[in-house]
Structures are given as C-alpha cells and as structure tokens.
Motif scaffolding. Structure first.
Motif, PDB file in Angstrom:
ATOM      1  N   LYS A 148       0.799  -1.224   0.000  1.00  0.00           N
ATOM      2  CA  LYS A 148       0.000   0.000   0.000  1.00  0.00           C
ATOM      3  C   LYS A 148       0.839   1.285   0.000  1.00  0.00           C
ATOM      4  CE  LYS A 148      -4.029  -2.148   2.150  1.00  0.00           C
ATOM      5  NZ  LYS A 148      -4.990  -2.140   3.263  1.00  0.00           N
ATOM      6  N   ALA A 149       2.171   1.135  -0.028  1.00  0.00           N
ATOM      7  CA  ALA A 149       3.058   2.307  -0.011  1.00  0.00           C
ATOM      8  C   ALA A 149       2.860   3.146  -1.264  1.00  0.00           C
ATOM      9  CB  ALA A 149       4.509   1.855   0.104  1.00  0.00           C
ATOM     10  N   LYS A 150       2.910   4.435  -1.114  1.00  0.00           N
ATOM     11  CA  LYS A 150       2.687   5.361  -2.229  1.00  0.00           C
ATOM     12  C   LYS A 150       3.979   5.706  -2.969  1.00  0.00           C
ATOM     13  CE  LYS A 150      -1.705   5.886  -1.208  1.00  0.00           C
ATOM     14  NZ  LYS A 150      -2.754   5.306  -2.090  1.00  0.00           N
ATOM     15  N   LYS A 151       5.130   5.445  -2.351  1.00  0.00           N
ATOM     16  CA  LYS A 151       6.396   5.812  -2.986  1.00  0.00           C
ATOM     17  C   LYS A 151       7.295   4.577  -3.082  1.00  0.00           C
ATOM     18  CE  LYS A 151       8.354   7.301   1.440  1.00  0.00           C
ATOM     19  NZ  LYS A 151       9.027   8.393   2.167  1.00  0.00           N
ATOM     20  N   PRO A 152       8.252   4.594  -4.019  1.00  0.00           N
ATOM     21  CA  PRO A 152       9.148   3.440  -4.186  1.00  0.00           C
ATOM     22  C   PRO A 152       9.950   3.152  -2.924  1.00  0.00           C
ATOM     23  CG  PRO A 152       9.332   4.971  -6.036  1.00  0.00           C
ATOM     24  CD  PRO A 152       8.516   5.661  -4.988  1.00  0.00           C
ATOM     25  N   LEU A 153      10.279   1.876  -2.719  1.00  0.00           N
ATOM     26  CA  LEU A 153      11.068   1.479  -1.555  1.00  0.00           C
ATOM     27  C   LEU A 153      12.534   1.825  -1.747  1.00  0.00           C
ATOM     28  CD1 LEU A 153       9.617  -2.132  -0.994  1.00  0.00           C
ATOM     29  CD2 LEU A 153       8.990  -0.065   0.257  1.00  0.00           C
ATOM     30  N   THR A 154      13.179   2.178  -0.662  1.00  0.00           N
ATOM     31  CA  THR A 154      14.635   2.314  -0.700  1.00  0.00           C
ATOM     32  C   THR A 154      15.225   0.909  -0.663  1.00  0.00           C
ATOM     33  OG1 THR A 154      14.873   2.366   1.710  1.00  0.00           O
ATOM     34  CG2 THR A 154      14.480   4.479   0.576  1.00  0.00           C
ATOM     35  N   LEU A 155      16.518   0.808  -0.951  1.00  0.00           N
ATOM     36  CA  LEU A 155      17.187  -0.492  -0.922  1.00  0.00           C
ATOM     37  C   LEU A 155      17.058  -1.131   0.456  1.00  0.00           C
ATOM     38  CD1 LEU A 155      18.983  -2.676  -2.169  1.00  0.00           C
ATOM     39  CD2 LEU A 155      20.982  -1.293  -1.505  1.00  0.00           C
ATOM     40  N   GLU A 156      17.273  -0.339   1.509  1.00  0.00           N
ATOM     41  CA  GLU A 156      17.182  -0.875   2.872  1.00  0.00           C
ATOM     42  C   GLU A 156      15.766  -1.347   3.179  1.00  0.00           C
ATOM     43  OE1 GLU A 156      17.847   0.557   7.531  1.00  0.00           O
ATOM     44  OE2 GLU A 156      18.542   1.830   5.882  1.00  0.00           O
ATOM     45  N   GLU A 157      14.759  -0.544   2.808  1.00  0.00           N
ATOM     46  CA  GLU A 157      13.364  -0.921   3.061  1.00  0.00           C
ATOM     47  C   GLU A 157      12.994  -2.197   2.306  1.00  0.00           C
ATOM     48  OE1 GLU A 157      11.268   3.464   3.773  1.00  0.00           O
ATOM     49  OE2 GLU A 157      11.555   2.688   1.727  1.00  0.00           O
ATOM     50  N   ARG A 158      13.505  -2.322   1.055  1.00  0.00           N
ATOM     51  CA  ARG A 158      13.184  -3.502   0.256  1.00  0.00           C
ATOM     52  C   ARG A 158      13.800  -4.762   0.877  1.00  0.00           C
ATOM     53  NH1 ARG A 158      14.764  -1.753  -4.290  1.00  0.00           N
ATOM     54  NH2 ARG A 158      12.696  -1.116  -5.008  1.00  0.00           N
ATOM     55  N   GLU A 159      15.025  -4.658   1.339  1.00  0.00           N
ATOM     56  CA  GLU A 159      15.678  -5.841   1.918  1.00  0.00           C
ATOM     57  C   GLU A 159      15.013  -6.255   3.228  1.00  0.00           C
ATOM     58  OE1 GLU A 159      19.882  -5.125   2.082  1.00  0.00           O
ATOM     59  OE2 GLU A 159      20.121  -5.614  -0.062  1.00  0.00           O
ATOM     60  N   VAL A 160      14.561  -5.281   4.025  1.00  0.00           N
ATOM     61  CA  VAL A 160      13.815  -5.617   5.246  1.00  0.00           C
ATOM     62  C   VAL A 160      12.514  -6.325   4.869  1.00  0.00           C
ATOM     63  CG1 VAL A 160      12.527  -4.660   7.203  1.00  0.00           C
ATOM     64  CG2 VAL A 160      14.809  -3.771   6.655  1.00  0.00           C
ATOM     65  N   ALA A 161      11.818  -5.783   3.851  1.00  0.00           N
ATOM     66  CA  ALA A 161      10.555  -6.393   3.417  1.00  0.00           C
ATOM     67  C   ALA A 161      10.786  -7.792   2.867  1.00  0.00           C
ATOM     68  CB  ALA A 161       9.896  -5.506   2.360  1.00  0.00           C
ATOM     69  N   LEU A 162      11.893  -7.989   2.139  1.00  0.00           N
ATOM     70  CA  LEU A 162      12.200  -9.319   1.601  1.00  0.00           C
ATOM     71  C   LEU A 162      12.493 -10.313   2.724  1.00  0.00           C
ATOM     72  CD1 LEU A 162      14.385  -8.379  -1.504  1.00  0.00           C
ATOM     73  CD2 LEU A 162      12.164  -9.544  -1.540  1.00  0.00           C
ATOM     74  N   MET A 163      13.101  -9.827   3.789  1.00  0.00           N
ATOM     75  CA  MET A 163      13.355 -10.706   4.937  1.00  0.00           C
ATOM     76  C   MET A 163      12.028 -11.191   5.516  1.00  0.00           C
ATOM     77  SD  MET A 163      15.817 -12.086   6.636  1.00  0.00           S
ATOM     78  CE  MET A 163      17.275 -11.064   6.393  1.00  0.00           C
ATOM     79  N   HIS A 164      11.067 -10.271   5.667  1.00  0.00           N
ATOM     80  CA  HIS A 164       9.746 -10.673   6.169  1.00  0.00           C
ATOM     81  C   HIS A 164       9.047 -11.613   5.173  1.00  0.00           C
ATOM     82  CE1 HIS A 164       9.942  -8.113   9.626  1.00  0.00           C
ATOM     83  NE2 HIS A 164       9.961  -6.985   8.929  1.00  0.00           N
TER      84      HIS A 164
END
Length: 535
Positions: A148-164
C-alpha cells in the motif's frame, strides 16, 4: 474436471475445489516442485503458472471461463498471458473472464494451474496469519504496508521487506531475492510483494466468509466446446485463400510448426541480402531468433510476402495463424534446398502450433472438402508435424522421432510409418531418439512414478507431448475412412526436447530453451522440407 465443467461452477474452498486440490497433491506433478510441502511456497511453479494466467488474477476471487461471446467489441481491454495465447478480461474489481477457444485441453490447463495457485495461496495465508485467519500478524502487516506504499522502496526498506517475505514463503532470503528479481517487471519492480499479498488476502477473506472464491463456466462455453465451431471458421479462412489465389487444385503439403522456421529457411537469405553458407546457416537463424533483432525479422517477413508467401492472420479465435507458400515460382537459390532443383507446382500450408485436443479439431476441419461456392477437395500429398515435447532420456534440445502415439489414460494407440528416421538427424551434435511417444492430457499432470512407468516398462516411451494422437486421429479418419484425402498421404513427425521432466531442474518450470532450441527447430524444419521437395 469434466464433471465440474458440465455442472457449471465450483467453489475453491468447497467440497469440489478441495477434492481437486487433494487429487493434485496425490499426483504431485514434477513441474510443481514443493507443492506437497505445507511449509514452503513453490516459487518456480508459481512463476510458470502466472506466465499462463492473466495479469491481476491474484486480485479476483471470481474466475469465469467463457466462449467467444463478443468481449472484443466491448470497452474491455484484452489481457493476454505471457506464455498462453488466450484473451482474458478484467470485468470489475472482483471478476476475471478467460476465453476458452482451444478445446477441453484449455479447460484442463486453466483448472490445473488454478488448483495449484489456490493451494499455494492457502499456504501463504496459513503462514501469514499463523493459523488464525481472524488475527493479522506483525509480519503480514509489514507486507501489507509495502503493497500500500505510495512511494518506491529504498534499498534498505526492500531488503527488510524481503526478509519478512522470506518467512511467509518458507524460503531463504537468497531464494526470495532471486524470486523477487525474476517476478519484477519494468513497470512493477515490486510485483512479487503484490502477488503474494493478494493471494494470501483473498484466501483469508474466503476462509473468514467475506468472499467466496469461485470458478464458473458460461452456458455458451458448455454448449459449444467439442463442436468445432472455431475450427471450421479457421479452416475456411485457409481454403478461401487457396481458392482466391487459384491454388486449390495444386498438390498440398501441410506443416504444423511455428510461424518463422519454414519462412526463414525459404526466404531469409534473400530477404537479408545474404549469400547462403551451409556452415553459417544456423548463425543466421540465431540472429533472427534474438529478441534484439525485430527489424531483421520484419525484413524477412516483408520480403516473403512480396515473393509468394500469403500470411493468414487468424480471425476465428483459434489463435492459430497460418501461411500459404507457392513453390511454383519460388527461387530456391541461396537456401539449403538449391540442390534439389525442384520444378513442381506444390503448395505448402504452414499452421501454427495447436494446443492439445484442439489439434484434432483444426486438422479434421482443414482436411474436409470446402463446401462454400465452389466445392473442392485438397490434393494433400504430405502432412508434417513438428513440436516441442518432454524427453524421458536425453536433455533439452535433443530430438525425438516417434513411430507411434499412445493417448494417456485410454491406451488408444496410433502407429504409423514416419517419413523421418534417426539417420536424418545423426551427425549433427544432438541426441536423437526413436520410439513411442505419449500424448498427455496436460503439461502439468505428470509425476515421476508415471513417467518412469512409461519409460522403463515395455511401453519404452521416449517422450511426452500433447497433440500427436489428436493430429493422427484426424489424419487417419480423413485418409482411411472418410476419403477426404488420399489414403497414401505421407506423414512426418519430429519433436525437439523443451524439458526433461525426470531430471531435477529441467522441467518446464525451469524456463525456456532460448537459443538452444534454434538448431533442433531448424534442423527438423529442413528435413521436413527435404522430404517435400524430393518426393
């Protein structure tokens, strides 16, 4: 599946939907990898399935299978899956319509993929909600926030999300990262998050009674399937062109292949203004097969149309284009066939690949006499079938030369005298196998035990494919019973291996052949044209 089709509908979480799932789990097809492991989501199988289903299907709880019912005249934009030629339409937020125009094999294909898809969706839901679909977990909240995020993920945010996400999928971080990259589109880099979220979300909504996931079949589809309505329209397009170009009394050779290999072998060198060199021949075809060389392909197509090729864009809904090539005035210099010094007035009809049982419908209708205006029977001299198939001994890119087909599940069998043999392909650096082939009901319904049975017992099968028995049934009926064509029509069958379902990592889910398929495709095409020009 037949029972549910004629009944008209079933619920994914109802008795019938769960029975389908239980049977698929019992069969445990090789192509679906870890489908039977409740703790792991099968990622390669999921990609294989989504390439064959319409984009956005993970968001729609209602799937409606339809005939050709006029959607092309509506405002709905067709959605065409990446690896299946079928029109689909997103009707509203909750419903996806899928046109079924290629017979019962299309129904089996779609329902098998959907059964796998919903099985994996329920796995996602179980892990996302820790077995309690009424209570959201912290990990699932994180995935929902990404979607539901309105803006693109940063690299750090994407890697945290991939971990989940890796926890939800029951996979390692590296496996999840690989899947993320494989699923990404230029317009939607985070596609994997969206797919997994909506799969789990709809499963949770179904389990809690907020929505019912359901598959329905329209009455028009149920009444039309098996009646050759599409096939007759398709065949008449070809016969109309033969008549319009005064080719209907000429000797005819039918080739079921793709829309490029025959055209390229007969026209490419002149179309590209290149001198034919046997040692560099396959290099030219590799260049034409590259996704980077659209202009080269356009040049060959334009040249061929200007020099005797008639291209028939299918308007029937069969999703099977065709070509007519008049050999009478064709200059075979600068081709692999200059040595034949061919002087005949034969005509080649090239038809695109059929799909499963559709092969019977199309070939049966094509071989019938044309009854509109001026009745005529085609003077069919030969029929050649080239296809891709799963090999049971050998590797991707090898060649199979069948001498009979056995229809899976029935033991209906079709022996024949194949004009092609092992000697036609030896010395080319490819494995070549000769013997019986199984015509299977679907690409996704084979498991290791069944395949070993066909390979290691007296069946001694060399491979599996989906159209051979259907094609040959139509040819036998037309030539031996109904006398629509000559009883001594010559037949050629050859297949190149797209996968080895007995070899781990080499099933269809592992990806396509790429340029590995160029040499066997063109080698088979060359041998088929050789037979046409020498008899």
């Amino acid at each position: 599946m037949r029972h549910l089709f004629y009944r008209g509908s079933f619920k994914i979480s109802g008795t019938s939907g769960l029975a389908l799932r239980e049977l698929l789990l019992k069969l445990n097809p090789e192509i679906y990898g870890t489908i039977a492991d409740p703790n792991k989501v099968e990622l390669q199988g999921l990609m294989y399935v989504l390439d064959r289903l319409p984009e956005g299907i993970e968001q729609t709880p209602f799937i409606n299978l339809t005939a050709d019912e006029g959607y092309d005249a509506s405002h709905f934009e067709p959605i065409i899956p990446l690896k299946r030629r079928r029109n689909c339409y997103r009707i509203d937020q909750d419903q996806m319509n899928i046109e079924v125009l290629r017979g019962r094999s299309d129904v089996y294909d779609i329902l098998t993929h959907l059964t796998f898809f919903y099985n994996e969706a329920d796995k996602i839901m179980q892990r996302a909600y820790d077995g309690n679909p009424k209570k959201i977990t912290r990990v699932w909240e994180k995935i929902e926030a990404v979607v539901k995020a309105k803006k693109p993920l940063t690299l750090e945010e994407r890697e945290v999300a991939l971990m989940h996400l890796s926890y939800i999928l029951g996979r390692s971080f590296q496996e999840t990262l690989n899947a993320y990259n494989a699923f990404s589109f230029d317009k939607n880099k985070d596609r994997l998050f969206h797919i997994i979220y909506w799969m789990g979300k709809l499963s949770q909504m179904d389990i809690t009674g907020q929505v019912n996931r359901e598959v329905t079949f329209t009455s028009a589809l149920r009444s039309q399937i098996g009646h050759h309505i599409t096939g007759e329209k398709w065949a008449n397009q070809i016969k109309e062109q033969l008549l319009a170009n005064n080719l209907h009394e000429r000797p005819v050779h039918i080739i079921s292949a793709n829309m490029h290999s025959v055209q390229n072998m007969l026209f490419a060198h002149r179309g590209l203004d290149k001198k034919y060199d046997a040692d560099l021949e396959f290099q030219v075809y590799e260049e034409l097969s590259s996704s980077l060389n659209k202009e080269l392909r356009r040049s060959v197509k334009n040249y061929s149309i200007e020099n005797g090729l008639i291209y028939i864009k299918d308007r029937s809904g069969a999703n099977t284009d065709a070509q007519i090539i008049d050999l009478k005035d064709l200059d075979l210099n600068e081709t692999a066939f200059a040595k034949h010094n061919f002087k005949g007035d034969d005509v080649i009809i090239v038809m695109d690949y059929a799909f499963g049982e559709q092969a019977f419908e199309l070939m049966d209708e094509l071989l019938k006499p044309y009854k509109i205006n001026q009745p005529f029977k085609m003077n069919v001299k030969s029929i050649s079938i080239m296809g891709k198939a799963g090999i049971l001994e050998g590797v991707k890119g090898d060649i199979m030369v069948p001498n009979s087909f056995v229809h899976e599940g029935t033991a209906d069998n079709y022996p024949f005298e194949n004009q092609l043999n092992l000697a036609d392909f030896e010395g080319q650096g490819l494995g070549v196998f000769e013997g019986m082939m199984i015509t299977v009901l679907g690409t996704s319904l084979q498991n290791r035990n069944v395949l070993k049975f066909f390979k290691q017992t007296s069946w001694n099968s060399i491979g599996l494919e989906m159209e051979g028995a259907h094609y040959h049934k139509a040819i036998q009926i037309a030539s031996k019973i109904r006398n629509h064509i000559s009883s001594d029509v010559r037949v050629s069958y050859a297949y190149y291996a797209s996968d080895n379902p007995l070899e781990t990592g080499s099933t269809l889910a592992s990806g396509g052949l790429g340029l590995t398929g160029v040499k066997p495709t063109y080698l088979i095409t060359q041998r088929m044209i050789d037979k046409i020009l020498t008899k």
